[in-house]
Write a protein that holds these residues in place. Sequence first.
Motif, PDB file in Angstrom:
ATOM      1  N   LYS A   9     -72.860 -28.157  95.049  1.00 12.44           N
ATOM      2  CA  LYS A   9     -74.025 -29.014  94.808  1.00 12.44           C
ATOM      3  C   LYS A   9     -73.999 -29.493  93.352  1.00 12.44           C
ATOM      4  N   VAL A  10     -75.146 -29.910  92.859  1.00 12.92           N
ATOM      5  CA  VAL A  10     -75.243 -30.307  91.449  1.00 12.92           C
ATOM      6  C   VAL A  10     -74.900 -29.119  90.551  1.00 12.92           C
ATOM      7  N   THR A  11     -74.439 -29.395  89.342  1.00 15.37           N
ATOM      8  CA  THR A  11     -74.152 -28.330  88.386  1.00 15.37           C
ATOM      9  C   THR A  11     -75.192 -28.360  87.280  1.00 15.37           C
ATOM     10  N   PHE A  12     -75.532 -27.184  86.773  1.00 21.30           N
ATOM     11  CA  PHE A  12     -76.547 -27.064  85.727  1.00 21.30           C
ATOM     12  C   PHE A  12     -75.921 -27.045  84.327  1.00 21.30           C
ATOM     13  N   GLY A  58     -80.064 -32.172  78.533  1.00 20.02           N
ATOM     14  CA  GLY A  58     -78.628 -32.397  78.638  1.00 20.02           C
ATOM     15  C   GLY A  58     -78.233 -33.854  78.606  1.00 20.02           C
ATOM     16  N   GLY A  59     -79.190 -34.724  78.380  1.00 16.50           N
ATOM     17  CA  GLY A  59     -78.912 -36.158  78.356  1.00 16.50           C
ATOM     18  C   GLY A  59     -79.549 -36.858  79.537  1.00 16.50           C
ATOM     19  N   GLU A  60     -78.710 -37.480  80.370  1.00 20.07           N
ATOM     20  CA  GLU A  60     -79.208 -38.206  81.539  1.00 20.07           C
ATOM     21  C   GLU A  60     -79.462 -37.281  82.723  1.00 20.07           C
ATOM     22  N   LYS A  61     -78.986 -36.061  82.623  1.00 20.28           N
ATOM     23  CA  LYS A  61     -78.955 -35.159  83.768  1.00 20.28           C
ATOM     24  C   LYS A  61     -79.885 -33.956  83.576  1.00 20.28           C
ATOM     25  N   PHE A  62     -80.689 -33.678  84.587  1.00 20.30           N
ATOM     26  CA  PHE A  62     -81.534 -32.486  84.619  1.00 20.30           C
ATOM     27  C   PHE A  62     -80.624 -31.270  84.772  1.00 20.30           C
ATOM     28  N   GLY A  63     -80.703 -30.341  83.798  1.00 15.91           N
ATOM     29  CA  GLY A  63     -79.736 -29.249  83.815  1.00 15.91           C
ATOM     30  C   GLY A  63     -80.290 -27.907  83.394  1.00 15.91           C
ATOM     31  N   TYR A  64     -79.388 -27.089  82.874  1.00 17.37           N
ATOM     32  CA  TYR A  64     -79.669 -25.673  82.614  1.00 17.37           C
ATOM     33  C   TYR A  64     -80.830 -25.455  81.654  1.00 17.37           C
ATOM     34  N   LEU A  65     -80.837 -26.157  80.538  1.00 13.40           N
ATOM     35  CA  LEU A  65     -81.904 -25.953  79.564  1.00 13.40           C
ATOM     36  C   LEU A  65     -83.239 -26.463  80.095  1.00 13.40           C
ATOM     37  N   ASP A  66     -83.228 -27.545  80.842  1.00 14.68           N
ATOM     38  CA  ASP A  66     -84.458 -28.030  81.472  1.00 14.68           C
ATOM     39  C   ASP A  66     -85.027 -26.973  82.416  1.00 14.68           C
ATOM     40  N   ILE A  67     -84.154 -26.399  83.229  1.00 14.54           N
ATOM     41  CA  ILE A  67     -84.584 -25.370  84.180  1.00 14.54           C
ATOM     42  C   ILE A  67     -85.094 -24.137  83.442  1.00 14.54           C
ATOM     43  N   SER A  68     -84.453 -23.801  82.334  1.00 11.67           N
ATOM     44  CA  SER A  68     -84.866 -22.622  81.564  1.00 11.67           C
ATOM     45  C   SER A  68     -86.285 -22.759  81.026  1.00 11.67           C
ATOM     46  N   LEU A 101     -82.360 -15.839  83.482  1.00 19.08           N
ATOM     47  CA  LEU A 101     -81.286 -16.709  83.020  1.00 19.08           C
ATOM     48  C   LEU A 101     -79.953 -16.339  83.666  1.00 19.08           C
ATOM     49  N   ASN A 102     -79.738 -15.047  83.860  1.00 20.77           N
ATOM     50  CA  ASN A 102     -78.550 -14.611  84.593  1.00 20.77           C
ATOM     51  C   ASN A 102     -78.580 -15.146  86.018  1.00 20.77           C
ATOM     52  N   VAL A 103     -79.763 -15.116  86.621  1.00 23.66           N
ATOM     53  CA  VAL A 103     -79.901 -15.580  87.999  1.00 23.66           C
ATOM     54  C   VAL A 103     -79.589 -17.071  88.100  1.00 23.66           C
ATOM     55  N   VAL A 104     -80.109 -17.862  87.162  1.00 21.45           N
ATOM     56  CA  VAL A 104     -79.850 -19.309  87.185  1.00 21.45           C
ATOM     57  C   VAL A 104     -78.354 -19.578  87.022  1.00 21.45           C
ATOM     58  N   GLN A 105     -77.693 -18.853  86.133  1.00 22.70           N
ATOM     59  CA  GLN A 105     -76.251 -19.018  85.964  1.00 22.70           C
ATOM     60  C   GLN A 105     -75.506 -18.626  87.235  1.00 22.70           C
ATOM     61  N   TYR A 106     -75.962 -17.563  87.875  1.00 23.34           N
ATOM     62  CA  TYR A 106     -75.337 -17.112  89.122  1.00 23.34           C
ATOM     63  C   TYR A 106     -75.468 -18.187  90.201  1.00 23.34           C
ATOM     64  N   ILE A 107     -76.657 -18.732  90.333  1.00 29.91           N
ATOM     65  CA  ILE A 107     -76.895 -19.790  91.315  1.00 29.91           C
ATOM     66  C   ILE A 107     -75.969 -20.976  91.054  1.00 29.91           C
ATOM     67  N   ASP A 108     -75.809 -21.317  89.791  1.00 31.82           N
ATOM     68  CA  ASP A 108     -74.962 -22.453  89.428  1.00 31.82           C
ATOM     69  C   ASP A 108     -73.506 -22.200  89.801  1.00 31.82           C
ATOM     70  N   GLU A 109     -73.056 -20.962  89.638  1.00 30.32           N
ATOM     71  CA  GLU A 109     -71.661 -20.639  89.917  1.00 30.32           C
ATOM     72  C   GLU A 109     -71.385 -20.473  91.408  1.00 30.32           C
ATOM     73  N   LEU A 144     -82.939 -22.832  92.722  1.00 31.28           N
ATOM     74  CA  LEU A 144     -82.578 -22.728  94.142  1.00 31.28           C
ATOM     75  C   LEU A 144     -82.864 -24.040  94.871  1.00 31.28           C
ATOM     76  N   ALA A 145     -83.992 -24.650  94.552  1.00 29.86           N
ATOM     77  CA  ALA A 145     -84.355 -25.912  95.195  1.00 29.86           C
ATOM     78  C   ALA A 145     -83.389 -27.027  94.811  1.00 29.86           C
ATOM     79  N   GLU A 146     -82.974 -27.065  93.548  1.00 27.52           N
ATOM     80  CA  GLU A 146     -82.027 -28.075  93.104  1.00 27.52           C
ATOM     81  C   GLU A 146     -80.694 -27.956  93.843  1.00 27.52           C
ATOM     82  N   LYS A 147     -80.329 -26.737  94.201  1.00 29.74           N
ATOM     83  CA  LYS A 147     -79.077 -26.503  94.930  1.00 29.74           C
ATOM     84  C   LYS A 147     -79.271 -26.566  96.448  1.00 29.74           C
ATOM     85  N   CYS A 148     -80.511 -26.820  96.885  1.00 28.40           N
ATOM     86  CA  CYS A 148     -80.817 -26.888  98.330  1.00 28.40           C
ATOM     87  C   CYS A 148     -80.490 -25.569  99.032  1.00 28.40           C
ATOM     88  N   VAL A 149     -80.773 -24.457  98.368  1.00 30.78           N
ATOM     89  CA  VAL A 149     -80.528 -23.131  98.939  1.00 30.78           C
ATOM     90  C   VAL A 149     -81.796 -22.645  99.630  1.00 30.78           C
TER      91      VAL A 149
END
Length: 219
Positions: free
Chosen positions: A82-85, A146-156, A69-77, A24-29
């Motif tokens: 904002k940024v994508t996970f 995910g490489g250079e980008k903080f993403g879904y697996l990092d958040i998990s 994990l469902n919640v994180v995917q929901y937030i991303d969608e 949520l913080a990454e998406k500024c929600v």
Amino acid sequence: MANEEVILLDFWPSMYGMRVRVALAEKCVNFEYKEQNMVEKCSILLEMNPIYKKIPVLIHNGKPICESLNVVQYIDEVWKDKVTFLPRDPYEKYQAMFWADYVEKVFDTGRKLWMEKGGEKQTRKENYIDTLRMLEGILGDKLYFGGEKFGYLDISLIGICSWFYTYEKFGEFSTEVETPKIIAWMKRCMKRESVSKYVVEPLKVYDFALQIRKHYGIE
């Protein structure tokens, strides 16, 4: 999105809850945080998650989304401006989702280090370290999973950072010695505002673990 209501039912030391807070913080929600008593569960939690009766639960405009994990995917969608996970590439996307599911095994083996007594303590420690080393192999020399980008697996995985100290105390080992790349990853993540704000201080988690062990007579 304007005029929307976002509520998070959570419990402060939960690794599962931490991943949602960071997302949520990454998406500024902006969201309303409602701390839950996991012994005497309140009516809103039972209403919003009647099947599992567990946190975290995200309530978006009155509609519940359960399982972290469902919640994180929901937030991303939902907040996709904002940024994508998750990666756009289908193969990379499902690889990230596969390893996020594997993180659940890491959490489970870690829990056994401090919640179980007697038996094969050395085996529990080795099982946990083996799961963490598997993730370290996936991380490799990358900045983030995910490489250079903080993403879904990092958040998990991010919530485990609060629990490393507890696992080390009860397992009698050093995470930095066993998996130095994971600790280097953690230090990079902790520089992010979303992570430093919502990943709980390790000593607080350790005190919580001691209280739980005492409550259940685990000595």
